[in-house]
Write a protein that holds these residues in place. Structure first.
Motif, PDB file in Angstrom:
ATOM      1  N   ASP A 323       0.825  -1.211   0.000  1.00  0.00           N
ATOM      2  CA  ASP A 323       0.000   0.000   0.000  1.00  0.00           C
ATOM      3  C   ASP A 323       0.860   1.262   0.000  1.00  0.00           C
ATOM      4  OD1 ASP A 323      -2.274  -1.464  -0.055  1.00  0.00           O
ATOM      5  OD2 ASP A 323      -2.646  -1.373   2.107  1.00  0.00           O
ATOM      6  N   ARG A 327      -0.464   2.350  -5.097  1.00  0.00           N
ATOM      7  CA  ARG A 327      -1.894   2.109  -4.923  1.00  0.00           C
ATOM      8  C   ARG A 327      -2.326   0.767  -5.537  1.00  0.00           C
ATOM      9  NH1 ARG A 327      -5.341   5.243  -8.221  1.00  0.00           N
ATOM     10  NH2 ARG A 327      -3.567   6.520  -8.760  1.00  0.00           N
ATOM     11  N   ASP A 328      -1.753   0.427  -6.684  1.00  0.00           N
ATOM     12  CA  ASP A 328      -2.196  -0.774  -7.394  1.00  0.00           C
ATOM     13  C   ASP A 328      -1.335  -2.008  -7.124  1.00  0.00           C
ATOM     14  OD1 ASP A 328      -4.338   0.469  -8.544  1.00  0.00           O
ATOM     15  OD2 ASP A 328      -3.135   1.243 -10.211  1.00  0.00           O
TER      16      ASP A 328
END
Ligand SMILES: Nc1nc2c(ncn2[C@@H]2O[C@H](COP(=O)(O)OP(=O)(O)OP(=O)(O)O)[C@@H](O)[C@H]2O)c(=O)[nH]1
Ligand SMILES: [Mg+2]
Length: 369
Positions: A323, A327-328
């Protein structure tokens, strides 16, 4: 004196007069809840009155973690900021030299810790005296509070600081009690506790909850709480922050005085900001108490980056690292490999829920690899 203050005083007086025993336990609990509610009312009145001019200090967060310096005027907070960080904050031999929040950065073992110098607090700070609200407001959002005491007045200063912090909803060195309250429509108050409760009985729990107009609820308790802690939960708005207690200006004190203090109180470290005594030890102590861990990332098929570790809170998992990185990242995550303290063997294959340790080396393998 306002009517709220009068009421508080009356109930506090009754509390003092009440003998503590099994028969009075729930009555005492109810009185404590009444006081907590009135104090909140009082606090709200103060906040409303001081309205505009009382804006908080605007401290921009930076670094991996933050430490607020809390102490009375002239104990040496600003001098200490200069020693721990590269930041100069005006110092002076008179009280209230510092009038604002002054942040600096302490670099230690690859971590960047924001240290925030603040004006000294005085009795009544939690009720807004002498910029108290702003100062304590900064303390509330810090990751750790460094209490700085003067070697000659440590006892009385400590007492005052603890009172002000407590009154401002700051709970030091206490884990947030694990209590879950689910309101229901009927059936009264059903209490389920995982461990035996040694500091509070069912009648007291019910009396306190009734004071908060909760008549029907399922209460699940996983901490051996006392009445004050239950009230904290019901009041909400409490923060739980670790602390370090440092006694400053020990260059001025005799060995006898230091011995006396050691015997009387729980002090984490004796320092002299002026002569630099125990400064490295203080940095280490702050680092330990902040409970940060360093994670060295090793790209898939590449070299480990020992220069710039990722700084995480202790207890962080591979998922937390993902995280933080992107984000991905989690979506593309296939598995990870770990070398170091948390690994059962070198290069252990782990998944997102794996808990990391200080100085682990981590490789994240993405599904595209
Ligand atoms: N002897 C001695 N003097 C110190 C020490 N630390 C600070 N002082 C002196 O104490 C005085 C107050 O220091 P400051 O750093 O301004 O104190 P402060 O806590 O920031 O004070 P306020 O901003 O007014 O709250 C200054 O004259 C410092 O030089 C110390 O370890 N030993
Ligand atoms: Mg100062």
């Amino acid at each position: 004196m306002s009517t709220t203050q009068e009421k508080i005083r009356e109930i506090e007086e009754e509390l003092r007069r009440t003998k503590v025993n099994k028969a009075t336990e729930s009555h005492i609990g109810r009185l404590k809840a009444k006081i907590a509610k009135l104090k909140r009312e009082e606090q709200e009145q103060i906040m409303a009155k001081s309205g505009k001019g009382g804006a908080g200090y605007d401290v921009k967060k930076s670094g991996d973690s933050s430490v607020a310096l809390i102490g009375l005027p002239s104990v040496g907070k600003s001098t200490l900021l200069g020693r721990l960080t590269n930041k100069e904050s005006k110092t002076g031999h008179y009280a209230f030299t510092t009038l604002e929040a002054i942040p600096g950065i302490m670099e230690y073992k690859g971590t960047k810790v924001q240290i925030i110098d603040l004006p000294g607090i005085i009795s009544g700070a939690s009720k807004g005296k002498g910029r108290g609200k702003q100062v304590l407001g900064v303390a509330r959002s810090a990751d750790l509070i460094l209490i700085v005491l003067d070697v000659f007045e440590a006892e009385i200063q400590m007492k005052l600081i603890l009172e002000e912090l407590y009154h401002f909803g700051i709970r030091l060195d206490q884990k947030k009690p694990d209590v879950y309250i689910e309101k229901t429509n009927s059936g009264g108050i059903a209490i389920a506790s995982i461990h035996k409760l040694t500091k509070i009985d069912e009648a007291t729990i019910k009396a306190i909850m009734n004071e908060y107009r909760i008549i029907n609820a399922n209460v699940t308790i996983r901490t051996d709480i006392d009445a004050d802690q239950l009230i904290d939960i019901l009041e909400g708005n409490r923060v739980y922050i670790p602390s370090v207690v440092a006694v400053n200006k020990v260059d001025l004190a005799t060995p006898e005085r230091i011995k006396e203090l050691k015997k009387k109180m729980k002090i984490d470290i004796f320092i002299s900001a002026e002569t630099n005594y125990n400064m490295d030890e203080l940095k280490e102590l702050l680092f330990e108490k902040l409970d940060l861990i360093r994670i060295y990332l090793k790209p898939y098929g590449g070299e480990t980056d020992f220069e710039e570790p990722l700084i995480m809170k202790r207890g962080s998992t591979v998922e937390d690292v993902c995280d933080r990185l992107h984000r991905d990242m989690k979506k593309e995550f296939k598995f990870a490999r770990v070398w170091g303290k948390s690994a059962k063997h070198e290069g252990q294959r782990v998944m997102l829920n794996h808990v990391l340790e200080d100085e682990d080396i981590l490789t994240i393998v993405k599904s595209r690899n």
